[in-house]
Design a protein around this motif. Structure first.
Motif, PDB file in Angstrom:
ATOM      1  N   GLN A  45       0.865  -1.169   0.000  1.00 61.25           N
ATOM      2  CA  GLN A  45       0.000   0.000   0.000  1.00 61.25           C
ATOM      3  C   GLN A  45       0.901   1.218   0.000  1.00 61.25           C
ATOM      4  OE1 GLN A  45      -3.097  -0.075   2.907  1.00 61.25           O
ATOM      5  NE2 GLN A  45      -3.406   2.124   2.793  1.00 61.25           N
ATOM      6  N   GLU A  96      -3.301   5.291  -6.338  1.00 53.33           N
ATOM      7  CA  GLU A  96      -2.182   5.555  -5.437  1.00 53.33           C
ATOM      8  C   GLU A  96      -1.107   6.414  -6.104  1.00 53.33           C
ATOM      9  OE1 GLU A  96      -2.291   1.675  -2.486  1.00 53.33           O
ATOM     10  OE2 GLU A  96      -1.073   1.568  -4.298  1.00 53.33           O
ATOM     11  N   THR A 101      -3.733  12.119  -1.609  1.00 53.29           N
ATOM     12  CA  THR A 101      -4.309  11.160  -0.664  1.00 53.29           C
ATOM     13  C   THR A 101      -5.821  11.287  -0.630  1.00 53.29           C
ATOM     14  OG1 THR A 101      -3.947  12.707   1.139  1.00 53.29           O
ATOM     15  CG2 THR A 101      -2.273  11.016   0.810  1.00 53.29           C
TER      16      THR A 101
END
Length: 155
Positions: A45, A96, A101
């Motif tokens: 991640q 991503e 974000t």
């Protein structure tokens, strides 16, 4: 990793290998306390993503939620699970790598529609019907007519 059967926190990894999509590690685990066996998946991640809903509410990005919506769209379609997993991993990587974000839910919806359009038109229309909140058959008709190439003109 906590045992899902008895709650013991001291489980052992018996086997690790890349998952079929090669973006996760599949681990077979064993619990010495109860003898239970279970599988976990480990993924990279890059950053914690936050989804900003159309009403302004914020929630943590949930890969499983994305996977469920794509799976529903592809239900009973001739698409292999591996291809679907690759598509979902590609969508997550793209989100991503956007550098932000906070991501608008509309952006995610557009990316999913783009990916589905490349692999299955029926799934694309199914997803669009929920994403674009179709209310009547006319909404489907208008959307599908935009997918069709224009009829050749007779000269």
């Amino acid at each position: 990793m906590r045992c899902p059967f008895c709650g013991n926190v001291d489980t052992q990894v018996k086997d690790s290998r890349p998952a079929e999509d090669h973006v996760a590690i599949r681990r077979r685990r064993f619990c010495p306390a109860c003898g239970g066996r279970f599988t976990t998946y480990e993924r990279v991640q890059l950053r914690d993503l936050v989804v900003i809903k159309s009403n302004g509410r914020r929630e943590e990005f949930d890969r499983d939620k994305l996977e469920r919506s794509v799976r529903i769209s592809l239900q009973k379609r001739p698409i292999e699970r591996e291809r679907m997993d690759q598509m979902i991993s590609g969508i997550v990587r793209r989100l991503e790598s956007m550098g932000e974000t906070d991501i608008q839910s509309g952006t995610i919806g557009e990316i999913v529609m783009e990916a589905l359009a490349r692999i299955d038109t029926v799934a694309y229309v199914r997803f669009a019907s929920v994403y674009k909140n179709f209310q009547a058959a006319d909404d489907f008709d208008k959307f599908v007519s935009e997918l069709r190439p224009p009829a050749p003109s007779e000269d």
